[in-house]
Scaffold this motif. Structure first.
Motif, PDB file in Angstrom:
ATOM      1  N   PHE A 154      35.079  34.537  47.328  1.00  0.00           N
ATOM      2  CA  PHE A 154      34.303  35.765  47.130  1.00  0.00           C
ATOM      3  C   PHE A 154      34.703  36.391  45.801  1.00  0.00           C
ATOM      4  CE2 PHE A 154      32.617  39.958  47.724  1.00  0.00           C
ATOM      5  CZ  PHE A 154      31.660  39.881  48.717  1.00  0.00           C
ATOM      6  N   PHE A 155      33.720  36.522  44.897  1.00  0.00           N
ATOM      7  CA  PHE A 155      34.010  37.025  43.553  1.00  0.00           C
ATOM      8  C   PHE A 155      33.190  38.274  43.264  1.00  0.00           C
ATOM      9  CE2 PHE A 155      34.949  32.510  43.639  1.00  0.00           C
ATOM     10  CZ  PHE A 155      36.286  32.560  43.307  1.00  0.00           C
ATOM     11  N   VAL A 156      33.897  39.298  42.818  1.00  0.00           N
ATOM     12  CA  VAL A 156      33.300  40.611  42.620  1.00  0.00           C
ATOM     13  C   VAL A 156      32.992  40.838  41.146  1.00  0.00           C
ATOM     14  CG1 VAL A 156      33.655  43.096  42.860  1.00  0.00           C
ATOM     15  CG2 VAL A 156      34.494  41.541  44.639  1.00  0.00           C
ATOM     16  N   HIS A 157      31.731  41.135  40.874  1.00  0.00           N
ATOM     17  CA  HIS A 157      31.267  41.502  39.541  1.00  0.00           C
ATOM     18  C   HIS A 157      30.799  42.948  39.574  1.00  0.00           C
ATOM     19  CE1 HIS A 157      30.716  37.227  38.100  1.00  0.00           C
ATOM     20  NE2 HIS A 157      30.755  37.041  39.410  1.00  0.00           N
ATOM     21  N   GLN A 158      30.710  43.547  38.398  1.00  0.00           N
ATOM     22  CA  GLN A 158      30.115  44.869  38.249  1.00  0.00           C
ATOM     23  C   GLN A 158      29.354  44.918  36.940  1.00  0.00           C
ATOM     24  OE1 GLN A 158      29.407  47.276  40.000  1.00  0.00           O
ATOM     25  NE2 GLN A 158      31.078  48.381  40.937  1.00  0.00           N
ATOM     26  N   ASN A 159      28.339  45.761  36.862  1.00  0.00           N
ATOM     27  CA  ASN A 159      27.678  45.972  35.583  1.00  0.00           C
ATOM     28  C   ASN A 159      28.664  46.561  34.581  1.00  0.00           C
ATOM     29  OD1 ASN A 159      25.241  45.048  36.630  1.00  0.00           O
ATOM     30  ND2 ASN A 159      24.663  47.072  37.359  1.00  0.00           N
ATOM     31  N   ILE A 160      29.509  47.469  35.032  1.00  0.00           N
ATOM     32  CA  ILE A 160      30.650  47.948  34.253  1.00  0.00           C
ATOM     33  C   ILE A 160      31.879  47.354  34.918  1.00  0.00           C
ATOM     34  CG2 ILE A 160      31.918  49.956  33.394  1.00  0.00           C
ATOM     35  CD1 ILE A 160      29.350  51.603  33.775  1.00  0.00           C
ATOM     36  N   GLU A 161      32.456  46.322  34.314  1.00  0.00           N
ATOM     37  CA  GLU A 161      33.439  45.494  35.006  1.00  0.00           C
ATOM     38  C   GLU A 161      34.740  46.217  35.344  1.00  0.00           C
ATOM     39  OE1 GLU A 161      33.157  42.794  36.460  1.00  0.00           O
ATOM     40  OE2 GLU A 161      31.615  41.566  35.522  1.00  0.00           O
ATOM     41  N   ARG A 162      35.020  47.340  34.728  1.00  0.00           N
ATOM     42  CA  ARG A 162      36.297  47.996  34.973  1.00  0.00           C
ATOM     43  C   ARG A 162      36.491  48.356  36.448  1.00  0.00           C
ATOM     44  NH1 ARG A 162      36.795  53.925  32.419  1.00  0.00           N
ATOM     45  NH2 ARG A 162      38.485  54.006  33.970  1.00  0.00           N
ATOM     46  N   GLU A 163      35.378  48.482  37.184  1.00  0.00           N
ATOM     47  CA  GLU A 163      35.493  48.839  38.594  1.00  0.00           C
ATOM     48  C   GLU A 163      35.681  47.631  39.509  1.00  0.00           C
ATOM     49  OE1 GLU A 163      32.843  51.617  40.315  1.00  0.00           O
ATOM     50  OE2 GLU A 163      32.587  52.746  38.475  1.00  0.00           O
ATOM     51  N   SER A 164      35.593  46.435  38.976  1.00  0.00           N
ATOM     52  CA  SER A 164      35.711  45.245  39.823  1.00  0.00           C
ATOM     53  C   SER A 164      37.029  45.197  40.595  1.00  0.00           C
ATOM     54  CB  SER A 164      35.529  43.988  38.976  1.00  0.00           C
ATOM     55  OG  SER A 164      34.230  43.930  38.444  1.00  0.00           O
ATOM     56  N   PRO A 165      38.182  45.483  39.967  1.00  0.00           N
ATOM     57  CA  PRO A 165      39.422  45.460  40.746  1.00  0.00           C
ATOM     58  C   PRO A 165      39.458  46.494  41.863  1.00  0.00           C
ATOM     59  CG  PRO A 165      39.895  45.328  38.400  1.00  0.00           C
ATOM     60  CD  PRO A 165      38.443  45.665  38.529  1.00  0.00           C
ATOM     61  N   LEU A 166      38.837  47.657  41.637  1.00  0.00           N
ATOM     62  CA  LEU A 166      38.799  48.682  42.680  1.00  0.00           C
ATOM     63  C   LEU A 166      37.982  48.216  43.874  1.00  0.00           C
ATOM     64  CD1 LEU A 166      38.237  51.879  40.512  1.00  0.00           C
ATOM     65  CD2 LEU A 166      40.193  51.463  41.997  1.00  0.00           C
ATOM     66  N   LEU A 167      36.820  47.667  43.602  1.00  0.00           N
ATOM     67  CA  LEU A 167      35.994  47.143  44.681  1.00  0.00           C
ATOM     68  C   LEU A 167      36.704  46.016  45.415  1.00  0.00           C
ATOM     69  CD1 LEU A 167      32.373  46.962  43.197  1.00  0.00           C
ATOM     70  CD2 LEU A 167      33.171  48.431  45.029  1.00  0.00           C
ATOM     71  N   SER A 168      37.349  45.151  44.650  1.00  0.00           N
ATOM     72  CA  SER A 168      38.053  44.018  45.252  1.00  0.00           C
ATOM     73  C   SER A 168      39.172  44.491  46.160  1.00  0.00           C
ATOM     74  CB  SER A 168      38.620  43.111  44.155  1.00  0.00           C
ATOM     75  OG  SER A 168      37.593  42.613  43.337  1.00  0.00           O
ATOM     76  N   ALA A 169      39.899  45.500  45.741  1.00  0.00           N
ATOM     77  CA  ALA A 169      40.994  46.023  46.562  1.00  0.00           C
ATOM     78  C   ALA A 169      40.460  46.581  47.881  1.00  0.00           C
ATOM     79  CB  ALA A 169      41.754  47.105  45.793  1.00  0.00           C
TER      80      ALA A 169
END
Length: 296
Positions: free
Chosen positions: A254-269
């Motif tokens: 499962f890999f999390v992308h974002q239009n603004i990638e800085r939030e990807s780690p937050l979503l992943s957590a």
């Protein structure tokens, strides 16, 4: 990753469709009670995209990233040809339980469009093999305009792919899914050759949510919209993955992308915390003690 982005994500119906009827069959053929292997990660590790994720003064970005996550969707290999030595360096920098899931180079998918690509594929696999046991599933993502009229190329590619190397394939032209005759032929080809069917969850392309597993492995590319709905969508995915776990799934990527990638780690957590609680896994929650701030 701006693929499928929309200006007003709150207007989208993000409900996950019901599973394809053959998904249960694929899972039940290998069903057991073991906890599946689960890999969760972002698409990139560089500090520019994941701004705010790294502690001040971090020099080795991959080294730090790989101690927070257990996987990376390696998109860089789509844009550049990396030599064997680079893959070996990545191998040496990461923990023993870390895995790379590299994308096949654009020469294969977008330039040659699967036509006469055997030499390019062999060179790519030779270099990537330096990841050794840390090499996860390699994935192919075709161009939006690659349509079923070139299905014969897909057949040749699938049948010639080395069977010992796990592969996942992603198609984006809507005709692969809105014609049941075409989609059934595609699913049968992938299943026969033990190739995983990539699921893409993005706002503007709900047609890609076909929910058809062709192996007992789920390879999911999740694209958030930098919107509060992102978190509810992830929680819905946890419920679906729990259902698949109960049916016998062997692996979840499962890999999390974002239009603004800085939030990807937050979503992943957030996603990992919910996974741990629901599926009984024990994945590390990245930057659990950090105070990274969301844009929401």
């Amino acid at each position: 990753m701006k693929f499928g982005s929309v200006p007003n994500p709150e207007t989208i119906d993000f409900a996950i469709p019901e599973d394809h009827i053959d998904t249960l069959r694929v899972l039940n053929e290998v069903k057991d009670d073991n906890v599946p292997e689960i890999y969760v990660g972002c698409a990139k590790w560089n500090k520019t995209d994941l701004k705010g994720f790294y502690p001040r003064g971090t020099k080795d970005e991959l080294g730090y990233y790989s101690r927070q996550f257990n996987a990376i969707e390696l998109n860089a290999t789509f844009y550049r040809i990396f030599p064997a030595e680079q893959f070996a360096t990545w191998y040496d920098k990461t923990p023993e339980d870390f895995k790379f899931f590299p994308k096949l180079n654009q020469e294969i998918s977008h330039w040659k469009r699967l036509n006469e690509v055997q030499t390019v594929v062999e060179d790519y696999l030779y270099n990537a093999s330096n990841l050794k046991e840390k090499l996860g599933t390699i994935f192919l993502q075709m161009h939006n305009n690659f349509a079923p009229k070139d299905f014969d190329r897909v057949v040749r590619f699938a049948e010639n792919w080395p069977k010992k190397v796990p592969l996942a394939m992603e198609f984006r032209h809507t005709d692969w899914y809105n014609d049941s005759v075409v989609s059934d032929q595609l699913y049968d080809l992938l299943e026969t050759n033990n190739i995983t069917n990539v699921l893409v969850d993005t706002a503007g392309r709900r047609d890609l949510m076909h929910m058809r597993l062709t192996t007992p492995k789920a390879f999911i590319r999740y694209v958030g919209a930098n919107h509060p709905t992102d978190y509810n969508r992830l929680e819905d995915w946890v419920k679906r993955l729990k259902s698949w776990q109960d049916q016998g799934i062997k692996e979840i990527d499962f890999f999390v992308h974002q239009n603004i990638e800085r939030e990807s780690p937050l979503l992943s957590a957030h996603f990992i915390e919910k996974l741990n609680g629901t599926l009984g896994c024990q994945l590390k929650i990245p930057n659990k003690d950090n105070t990274q701030q969301t844009l929401l």
